[in-house]
Each structure stands twice: as structure tokens, then as C-alpha cells.
Design an enzyme around this catalytic site. Structure first.
Site, PDB file in Angstrom:
ATOM      1  CG  HIS A 413      -3.190   0.787  12.457  1.00  0.00           C
ATOM      2  ND1 HIS A 413      -3.962   1.777  12.684  1.00  0.00           N
ATOM      3  CD2 HIS A 413      -2.996   0.479  11.220  1.00  0.00           C
ATOM      4  CE1 HIS A 413      -4.226   2.287  11.439  1.00  0.00           C
ATOM      5  NE2 HIS A 413      -3.790   1.398  10.459  1.00  0.00           N
ATOM      6  CD  GLU A 502      -6.803  -1.690   1.784  1.00  0.00           C
ATOM      7  OE1 GLU A 502      -5.824  -0.456   1.287  1.00  0.00           O
ATOM      8  OE2 GLU A 502      -7.848  -1.195   2.069  1.00  0.00           O
ATOM      9  CD  GLU A 508     -10.557   0.835   3.277  1.00  0.00           C
ATOM     10  OE1 GLU A 508     -10.253   1.171   4.319  1.00  0.00           O
ATOM     11  OE2 GLU A 508      -9.726   1.106   2.184  1.00  0.00           O
TER      12      GLU A 508
END
Ligand code: NOJ
Ligand code: CA
Length: 703
Positions: A413, A502, A508
Site C-alpha cells: 500500500h 477506485e 468505504e
């Protein structure tokens, strides 16, 4: 080209004065190019003999150039051609894609300036793509775009599924309304985000999905957005004419161009059947073929991660609460007291690796593993992360060895916090670190305002940054999944190491107060038109206060709906986003997530209506098994699906994961029922979905 072909092409294009017409290969579309009396280029489009785009102007306004590239043109030549080939995907909704179109290239010359511009139109059986081309020439070398002046003139007050036009984010819920209602609903549609800037109360983003009163579906987007700025649409809500609106850079300019160069393709996918919009491959077809020679290292991934626990607030990305701020290289973490909520600890990550290995997942994503998360956004910090320094409780080498021993890949990440400049500074070292420690995929992120300061998430400079990262990653055999970057435009055909993006409101937001219950019946018609989304499905516990008592968000779907997403939201990168403990509670339903593939050889669009329902069947690339997914909007719905896509003569068992009779996304989301039945290609299944419900079916060949 042989003579007969040339003759046919000439017949396809009828020339009268400054106007030319041509048709799509199946004849359904007819496009007319013409010059207005002042030499402004225009196009007009019909579908099944009905006008769908009224005469619309084309051109570009240039900075410090009053004449611009807007009018006073004459047609130098109109060159027709045709193209038909089938190409193989590295990954995708199918293994082969047909690219079949008729083309008309209009070469224009501007009186006085003698500048040349080509407008290249391609008519496919599913719609129109066109772009501007600026050949190398003495009179047009460098130029700055003030605004692109492409119009999309709609024929009426269509219904639209839109999100606010914004230079920095797409993370909005969709609004369904008439075009004339956008202005009145605009303010309400703008919800908070870490970085956002709208430009007009009738500005909307692409991909924009619309439906006419007589049932024609129109989708406007762009393809091959490279070295240009991202296009939104500004609506004139009296005339229903959309005008292109490019994202400005820090100086307010919209594109620095040097000939020879081209614009991205502007696309209109159109049909009277909504399923055709989902089946369209025009966006991919308008991109260049794959530029990566050896693609053997690019592999679809099903993964779990240390992620949802941070998003819900159950644990933290940060390691300590000791410091008021962080300066990398100065702040000494070795003396800091751990805060006790840090998610990415070696011990916890090993538990996740065990879970992944036990249930056959390919990878484990870990966020919050590196120094800097105590102070990571909101301050316009240039040097935020270095992407190579782990927290004291995250043992990179030990975790690599452990994951390897279990046959699981670690997923990296890189949150840049919008500091693209800082990321570029560290990129080589960060990718080398990944190569050295067994990571071959990275989720990148661009939360907060961009650095260099004043740049937007969707302007030309920053788009070139995203592209640079994708190409550099390919040099290191690394796959990219970019969050908060510009929405995709089919570039994954050229660079299939771009396995995810995304660039929309993902799961989320279900933990940030919730998304609209029909959200995922719209995304495939909008955001996914340009490429796959890392939507992160698979939430089984809808009451977020069960994970974090201080978070009273509710996930606005049923559990069966979450299963359906693995089929309806195509992605070669799929997460099982919930915590292992929730999968262990609903172990029989979890079986579907374990079984569903991430590689497909064929896709069938069984039912579709934007905002209301989507049902898709896909065939596993590595077996004869099929998987069906349904996502439903707010109206409970029963329909009969036909399994005639199954192979004739073969027998299958269908394992059906559906909403139970009393399921309700608000009050009873975890009520599901699993049934099994024998099926063949003659079978029909009567299926019911609850409000914001859905279903998933594994259809396994019985030998
Ligand atoms: C926003 C991303 O969408 C999310 O997935 C990630 O966890 C956070 N940024 C932190 O990088
Ligand atoms: Ca995000």
C-alpha cells in the site's frame, strides 16, 4: 485495400458539399458531419433512424489565440475506412473482443492560419467515438487549450444518473433526475470529501448514463485519456446541450500540447437495450493494443486485508499517539509508545495470512505498515511517506517469509496523501523494495489536495503522473490499483498491469454513513464503463457499531447483495473486505466468495436497468462452471432467468445464495437462504431479490 472494398467504402460515405454521412457496420447508427456557414465543424447522430445527438459543434478554444480552432475551416478531405479484428485480452470479462468499426477521417484546414486538424470518427455497432488530431505542421507547433468546445446536444429532457462535476473526486452517490432538475438538486448531491471543487451547478462527470423518454440509453464518456486533462460535462439546462469542460491545472490552463498529438476519444454508447451498454467494449477498443510484451506476470487477484477494521475505526493506521506531528527521518519511533490500536502488527498480519491460506485467497493487503500515518493529510505536506520504512511492529522480512511459506502474496500500500511529487521522488526505491520483499501488486492512494499545490486530481500534469506510475510499475513487473486517481478510460487494454482503480464511491462509504441502496445498480453503467473498480465487496456485518461502538453507520444492502457484487462488478482484483470473524459467523455464505473466480472467459448480461437491477452470468476461465450475480435497487423484484447460456447436453448443480423471504436491507440484511438444484441449459429459475438485495449462484458442472 482491394478495389471492391474501396468502392463499398465510398458508397458508405455520401458526400454533399461540406457534409458527409456514414453508418455503423450493422447500419443502426448514422453520423453526419457538416460545416456551419462560418466554417464551424459539427456532427449529428441518429440511431435506428431517430436523432439521438442533434447537430453539435466541435472545436477547441486556445489561450492567447483569438481565432482558436473553432471555425473558419474548410474540408480538405474525407477519408473512409473500415476495420474488423478480434483481439485477446490478458484479463477481462471475456477472452476475446471484437473491434469492428467504420471510420471517417475529416481533414480540415483553417482559412488564414492554414492550420490543419483532423477529426476522426468511428462508428461501432454500439455507438460513436471521435477525437481531434493535430498533425505536425509549421503553423501549429505548441498550443495551450483554454477549453475544449465539444458539444453533445441531447434531443430532450432525458433522465440522467449523475454525480457532480468535480476536479478532484468522483466519490459521490448518484442522483437520478431529469436533466432540467440537476441545478435544483446539485447542492444536495455534493457531499463532503477530503478534496473537492465543483465548477458549475449543472456540471456532471462522465461516464454519464442517460435514458430518453422513448427508452433509448445514452452513455457519454471518454477513451484513452493520455497526456490531456479529464473531461466533465457542463449542461445548458434550457437547450439540453452538454459542453465539454476540461479540468484546469494550477494556473487555470487546460492542456499543454505539442504537435503531433491527439485528444482522447469522446464516446457515445447507445442502445434501446440497457444490457448492450454493459456489454459494450468500445472504450477498450478505442485504446491502443497491449504495450507490455511479456504479460505472464499479470495475474488477477482475490484478496483479504488489514483494511476494513481501519475504515470502520475499529483499529488505526497509526502506530502511536505520542507525537503532535511527524517529520520523517526526524521523528524517532523507537521511543514511541504503541497506541494499542495499530492494525498492521506482525502478529495480526500473520493471522490474516493464515486466513488467506486456509480459504484459498491469493493475497493480503496491509495498510498502515509504514511510518507517517500519525500526520498524513490535511496539512498540504510535501514529504509525507517514504514507502520503505516500516513501523517498529511490522517485520517486513519475517512477514514475507511467512506469506511465502503459506503460498500467499503480500499486497503493498502506497498512500501518497496527494503528494504526487513526493511519490515520484521515491518511486524507484519503493518499487525496488517491493521486488526485494515479494510484493507484486500495489494499491496507491491520493487522499487530500494535490501537490504540487493547486493541481487537481484530474488535470493533465497529474494524469501524466498516474500514467508514469503505471508504466514505471510495468518495468518492475508490478500491478497497480490506484485509489482517488482519475477514473479509467480503457487504458488497461494498453497497460494490463493496471488491474484496478477506485475513482468512485466504494464500499468505504458504507462505513462513513452509508451509500444509497441502489448505488451498485448504477456503477456498472457509469464508473465501470472505463475499466474495473476495486469496489471492495463482501461485507457481512451491516451494523458497523458492532465493529466500532463509536461508528453507527449501516451498510445499505443485504448480505446476498454483497455476494452478487462479485459477479456484477467486474474486476480482476476482488477483495473479501469484511473481517475473518464475520466470515466465520456466516461460513456457508462465505463459500460463494471462496468459489467465485476472478478470471472469466465469457459474460452474458441477463437483465439490466440502471438504478434498478443488474443480473450477469459469467463463465469461469478455468472450468465449465458459471456464476450468476444480481444486484437490486429499492423495489423488491421477482423475475425468471433463463439458463440457456449453459452448454447443451451438460448437467450442472446450481447453488443459490438468495435473500430470504423476510430479508430487508435496513432491518434484516443477514437473512439469506442457500438452496441447491440440478439444472441444464433448458432450466429457468424464478428469483426474488429484496430491496437493496440480490443473489449469487454458482453453477457447477456435474460430471
Ligand atoms: C482512501 C482509500 O480509498 C482507502 O481504501 C484507503 O484505506 C484510505 N484512503 C487510506 O489510504
Ligand atoms: Ca477513496
Amino acid at each position: 485495400m482491394n478495389k471492391i472494398k474501396a468502392l463499398i467504402l465510398i458508397l458508405l460515405v455520401s458526400v454533399f458539399g461540406n457534409a458527409q454521412e456514414f453508418k455503423s457496420p450493422n447500419g443502426n447508427f448514422n453520423m453526419k458531419f457538416s460545416l456551419l456557414s462560418d466554417g464551424t465543424p459539427t456532427y449529428q447522430l441518429s440511431y435506428l433512424n431517430k436523432e439521438v445527438v442533434k447537430t453539435s459543434k466541435l472545436g477547441l478554444e486556445l489561450k492567447n489565440d483569438p481565432k482558436s480552432l473553432l471555425n473558419d475551416f474548410k474540408v480538405v478531405s474525407a477519408t473512409p475506412s473500415t476495420f474488423n479484428e478480434t483481439w485477446k485480452t490478458v484479463w477481462g470479462e471475456e477472452t476475446q473482443i471484437q473491434n469492428h468499426y467504420n471510420e471517417l477521417a475529416i481533414k480540415l484546414k483553417q482559412n488564414g492560419t492554414e492550420r490543419e486538424m483532423i477529426i476522426r470518427f468511428r462508428l461501432f455497432n454500439d455507438g460513436l467515438g471521435f477525437r481531434y488530431e493535430f498533425p505536425q505542421q509549421k503553423n501549429l507547433v505548441y498550443f495551450i487549450i483554454k477549453e475544449e468546445r465539444t458539444e453533445f446536444a441531447m434531443t430532450g429532457d432525458h433522465t440522467a444518473f449523475w454525480i457532480p462535476g468535480d476536479y478532484d473526486t468522483q466519490e459521490y452517490d448518484y442522483t437520478e433526475s431529469k436533466l432540467s432538475e440537476i441545478r435544483g438538486l446539485f447542492k444536495k448531491a455534493v457531499t463532503d470529501n477530503a478534496s473537492q471543487e465543483q465548477f458549475s451547478e449543472t456540471g456532471v462527470q462522465t461516464s454519464l448514463m442517460m435514458k430518453t423518454a422513448d427508452g433509448i440509453y445514452i452513455n457519454i464518456h471518454e477513451a484513452a485519456l493520455i497526456n490531456y486533462s479529464c473531461m466533465s460535462l457542463d449542461l445548458n439546462d434550457k437547450t439540453f446541450v452538454f459542453q465539454s469542460h476540461l479540468t484546469p491545472d494550477a494556473k487555470g490552463d487546460k492542456g499543454y500540447m505539442q504537435t503531433p498529438c491527439v485528444s482522447p476519444w469522446r464516446t457515445l454508447v447507445i442502445s434501446n437495450d440497457a444490457r448492450d451498454i454493459l456489454a459494450s467494449r468500445m472504450t477498450l477498443n478505442l485504446n491502443e493494443p497491449c504495450k507490455i510484451e511479456d504479460t505472464s506476470w499479470i495475474k488477477p487477484v482475490k484478496y483479504v486485508g488489514v483494511w476494513w477494521e481501519m475504515i470502520t475505526g475499529k483499529s488505526s493506521w497509526s502506530y502511536t499517539n505520542d507525537f503532535p506531528s511527524i517529520q520523517l527521518g526526524v521523528t524517532d519511533y523507537s521511543k514511541a509508545k504503541p497506541n494499542g490500536t495499530h492494525g498492521a502488527t506482525t502478529e495480526h498480519v500473520k493471522e490474516l495470512i493464515d486466513f488467506a491460506a486456509l480459504h484459498g485467497f491469493d493475497g493480503v493487503l496491509v495498510e498502515g505498515w509504514n511510518e507517517g500515518w500519525e500526520d498524513w493529510f490535511g496539512q498540504s505536506k510535501d514529504y509525507v511517506f517514504d514507502f520503505v520504512t516500516p513501523y517498529p511492529d511490522f517485520d517486513v522480512k519475517g512477514i514475507h517469509a511467512y506469506a511465502k511459506s503459506k503460498g500467499v502474496k503480500m499486497i503493498m500500500h502506497h498512500e501518497t496523501s496527494g503528494s504526487a511529487r513526493n511519490y515520484e521522488r521515491h518511486l524507484d526505491k519503493a518499487f525496488q523494495f517491493m521486488n526485494d520483499n515479494g510484493y507484486d501488486a500495489v494499491k496507491t492512494g491520493y487522499v487530500g489536495n494535490m501537490l504540487p499545490r493547486g493541481e487537481h486530481h484530474y488535470s493533465q500534469w497529474i494524469l501524466n503522473h498516474y500514467q508514469y506510475v503505471v508504466e514505471k510499475a510495468a518495468d518492475y513487473k508490478i500491478m497497480i490499483n490506484a485509489h482517488e486517481a482519475v477514473r479509467p478510460t480503457g487504458i488497461c487494454r494498453t497497460y494490463p498491469n493496471m488491474i484496478g482503480n477506485e475513482s468512485a464511491r466504494g464500499t468505504e462509504f458504507q462505513a462513513f454513513g452509508g451509500s444509497k441502496p441502489n448505488h451498485t445498480t448504477i456503477l456498472p453503467f457509469t464508473r465501470l464503463m472505463g475499466g474495473p473498480m476495486d469496489y471492495t465487496p463482501g461485507i457481512f456485518e451491516m451494523d458497523i457499531s458492532k465493529l466500532n461502538p463509536n461508528n453507527n453507520s449501516h451498510v445499505n444492502t443485504t448480505l446476498a447483495n454483497q455476494l452478487g457484487l462479485y459477479v456484477t462488478m467486474y474486476s480482476p482484483l476482488q477483495m473479501a473486505a469484511d473481517l475473518p470473524e464475520n466470515y466465520n459467523r456466516f461460513f456457508d455464505a462465505f463459500q460463494f466468495i471462496k468459489d467465485v473466480p476472478v478470471e472469466w472467459s465469457e459474460s452474458k448480461y441477463l437483465e439490466a436497468e440502471p438504478g434498478y437491477y443488474i443480473t450477469i452470468a459469467r463463465k469461469d476461465k478455468n472450468s465449465n462452471n458459471w456464476f450468476v450475480g444480481n444486484n437490486n435497487g429499492v423495489n423488491p423484484r421477482t423475475s425468471t432467468i433463463n439458463l440457456d447460456f449453459l452448454e447443451k447436453g451438460k448437467k450442472y448443480e446450481a447453488i443459490i445464495y438468495a435473500d430470504a423471504k423476510d430479508a430487508d436491507y435496513k432491518t434484516n440484511p443477514q437473512a439469506y437462504k442457500i438452496t441447491k438444484q440440478k439444472v441444464t441449459n433448458k432450466s429457468k429459475l424464478k428469483m426474488t431479490s429484496a430491496a437493496a438485495g440480490g443473489y449469487a449462484i454458482s453453477i457447477v458442472e456435474v460430471k
